[in-house]
Motif scaffolding. Structure first.
Motif, mmCIF file in Angstrom:
data_model
loop_
_atom_site.group_PDB
_atom_site.id
_atom_site.type_symbol
_atom_site.label_atom_id
_atom_site.label_comp_id
_atom_site.label_asym_id
_atom_site.label_seq_id
_atom_site.Cartn_x
_atom_site.Cartn_y
_atom_site.Cartn_z
ATOM 1 N N ILE A 132 19.846 -6.238 64.574
ATOM 2 C CA ILE A 132 21.247 -5.969 64.895
ATOM 3 C C ILE A 132 21.313 -4.956 66.027
ATOM 4 N N ALA A 133 21.970 -5.320 67.116
ATOM 5 C CA ALA A 133 21.989 -4.461 68.305
ATOM 6 C C ALA A 133 22.879 -3.235 68.130
ATOM 7 N N VAL A 157 30.307 3.842 66.981
ATOM 8 C CA VAL A 157 29.468 2.689 67.260
ATOM 9 C C VAL A 157 28.033 3.199 67.308
ATOM 10 N N VAL A 158 27.184 2.690 66.422
ATOM 11 C CA VAL A 158 25.799 3.132 66.328
ATOM 12 C C VAL A 158 24.902 2.053 66.919
ATOM 13 N N VAL A 159 24.154 2.416 67.950
ATOM 14 C CA VAL A 159 23.324 1.459 68.677
ATOM 15 C C VAL A 159 21.911 1.456 68.115
ATOM 16 N N ASN A 160 21.368 0.263 67.943
ATOM 17 C CA ASN A 160 19.948 0.098 67.635
ATOM 18 C C ASN A 160 19.219 0.076 68.975
ATOM 19 N N PRO A 161 18.530 1.150 69.357
ATOM 20 C CA PRO A 161 17.969 1.212 70.714
ATOM 21 C C PRO A 161 16.917 0.144 70.983
ATOM 22 N N GLU A 162 16.269 -0.355 69.948
ATOM 23 C CA GLU A 162 15.240 -1.371 70.150
ATOM 24 C C GLU A 162 15.863 -2.732 70.451
ATOM 25 N N ALA A 163 16.800 -3.162 69.610
ATOM 26 C CA ALA A 163 17.423 -4.475 69.815
ATOM 27 C C ALA A 163 18.342 -4.465 71.032
#
Length: 385
Positions: free
Chosen positions: A203-204, A222-228
Motif C-alpha cells: 500500500i503506497a 496521509v501516511v506514506v509507505n516510502p518503499e511502495a
C-alpha cells in the motif's frame, strides 16, 4: 520499531514557562493528593515548554496532557500515563490525541519529565522515530523522518497538485490543505499506524482520521509507505496522493453508514477525473475477470477491501468501486455523485447502511439498489469487455 526521546532531546534545555496545559490528574494509591499535584505541575511545565518551543519548526496551536494514571516508583522516580492532545497551527481545528507514557525524576526539590514515549499499545508519533524534517508546500505540510529532503520536497509538490484536483472533484467546502507524514521505512509506517508493517507492504499510502468528524475534528494525516510510493511512476504518485487527499476532503461527510465501494470509489474517481486513462488500463484486474467471463455479480463488499494478501481481489474491489462512481457521474452527473455521497454519509450508524444507500439511490438518483447494481454490471462489461 525505533523508539527515540526526540521530544526530550529537543525541549529539555528550554526554560520552562508558566503556561497551563489544562492537565488533570488521577493518582493511584499510595499517591497522596499533594504528590499528584506535584506530578501534574511537572507535566504542565513540560507541556508549556513543548508548546512554547514548537515541534522542530512546526508551529503548535496547542499541546496538553490529561493524566489518567500516576505512580511514584521510589528513589525519586515516577511514571505517568496521559492522553496527549495537540494541534498544528493552520491545519488542525481540533486536537489529535494519543496515549503517552512519561517518566519523571525528582531533581532540585521538584519533579521533571525525563522521557515522553508512546504508552503501551499506543501508536508512535513521527517525532518518536527521530528528528522531524519539515517541508511546507503551498497547500501541504510534509513531515518526514530519516528521509532525503529532496524526496520530501517532491512529495509536497505532488500534494500541492492533488489539493486543487480534489477541490474540483468535490466542489464543496473543506480546508483545502493536507498533512503528509513520510517515515523512513515501512516499519516506521506500521508503527505510526499501530499495525504490523506487513499489513501495508503493498500500500503506497493511507489516510488516518475520524469519519464524520465535525468542524472541531483534527486534520487527517496521509501516511506514506516510502518503499511502495517510491516505486511508483510520477503519474502513479499523483494518483495516490490525489486519492488520499480526496479522503481528507470528504471525511466530514463519510460515516459508518458509507460503504467502502463509495468512499474508495469516489477517491479513485477524483484521482482519475480529468485524466486520459482508458478504463482497461485503470482497472486491469477487473478487466481480466470480465474477459474471462468472471464479471462480478454485485458491488464490492467492505470485506473485499480487506488487506488479506490477495492483491488481485483487492484491486478488483477498488476498480469496481471506481466504476460505480464513474457510472453515477456519467449517467446522472457529477453534482449528483457528490449529492449521493453526502446523502449516504448523513446516516451515522453502520446498521443504517442498507437504508442509507437505498434511500440515497431513490431520492438522489431515482433508482433502486437492484436497478443500480444491474446498470453497474452492464457498465463494467461495456467499459472493460
Amino acid at each position: 520499531m525505533v523508539r527515540r526521546r526526540a521530544v526530550v532531546a529537543a525541549f529539555g534545555p528550554l526554560l520552562l514557562s508558566g503556561v497551563s496545559s489544562g492537565c488533570t490528574a488521577t493518582a493511584t494509591a499510595p499517591e497522596t493528593a499533594a504528590g499528584a499535584e506535584e506530578l501534574r505541575a511537572a507535566v504542565d511545565r513540560w507541556a508549556a515548554a513543548v508548546r512554547s518551543g514548537d515541534l522542530a519548526g512546526v508551529e503548535l496551536a496547542s499541546w496538553s496532557y490529561r493524566i489518567t494514571r500516576a505512580r511514584q516508583d521510589g528513589d525519586g522516580r515516577a511514571t505517568v500515563r496521559a492522553e496527549l492532545g495537540y494541534r498544528i497551527a493552520g491545519y488542525d481545528s481540533g486536537p489529535v490525541t494519543t496515549e503517552r507514557a512519561l517518566r519523571l525524576a525528582r531533581r532540585d526539590g521538584r519533579w521533571q519529565v525525563t522521557s515522553d514515549r508512546p504508552a503501551q499499545g499506543a501508536a508512535q508519533q513521527l517525532w518518536d522515530q527521530g528528528a522531524l524534517q519539515v517541508v511546507r508546500g503551498r497547500r501541504s505540510l510534509v513531515l518526514g523522518s530519516g528521509q532525503d529532503p529532496e524526496r520530501l520536497r517532491a512529495v509536497a509538490a505532488t500534494a500541492d497538485r492533488a489539493v486543487p484536483a480534489v477541490s474540483a472533484a468535490w466542489a464543496g467546502p473543506w480546508p483545502g490543505r493536507v498533512v503528509v507524514l513520510v517515515p523512513g521505512s515501512l516499519e516506521g509506517m506500521g508503527a505510526l499506524l499501530g499495525a504490523p508493517a506487513d499489513r501495508h507492504r503493498g500500500i503506497a499510502a493511507v489516510t488516518t482520521g475520524r469519519a464524520g468528524g465535525g468542524p472541531d475534528a483534527p486534520a487527517d494525516r496521509v501516511v506514506v509507505n516510502p518503499e511502495a510510493y517510491t516505486g511508483l511512476s510520477g503519474v502513479g504518485q499523483d494518483m495516490v496522493l490525489t486519492h488520499e487527499t480526496a479522503h481528507v476532503a470528504t471525511r466530514t461527510h463519510t460515516s459508518a453508514a458509507t460503504p467502502m465501494w463509495l468512499s474508495e470509489g469516489f477517491a479513485d474517481w477524483a484521482a482519475y477525473r480529468g485524466t486520459a486513462h482508458p478504463a482497461g488500463q485503470a482497472a486491469p484486474a477487473l478487466r481480466d475477470a470480465v474477459r474471462a467471463g468472471l464479471a462480478p455479480a454485485g458491488l464490492p463488499s467492505d470485506g473485499d477491501f480487506a488487506f488479506t494478501g490477495d492483491a488481485e481481489a483487492l484491486a478488483r474491489a477498488y476498480e469496481g468501486g471506481w466504476l460505480a462512481c464513474a457510472l453515477i457521474a456519467d449517467r446522472w452527473g457529477e453534482p449528483e455523485l457528490r449529492a449521493f455521497y453526502r446523502a449516504v454519509g448523513a446516516h451515522r450508524r453502520r446498521e443504517a447502511r442498507e437504508q442509507a444507500v437505498s434511500q440515497a439511490l431513490r431520492e438522489v438518483l431515482g433508482t433502486t439498489p437492484e436497478e443500480f447494481t444491474a446498470r453497474w454490471r452492464g457498465y463494467v462489461r461495456e467499459r472493460l469487455g
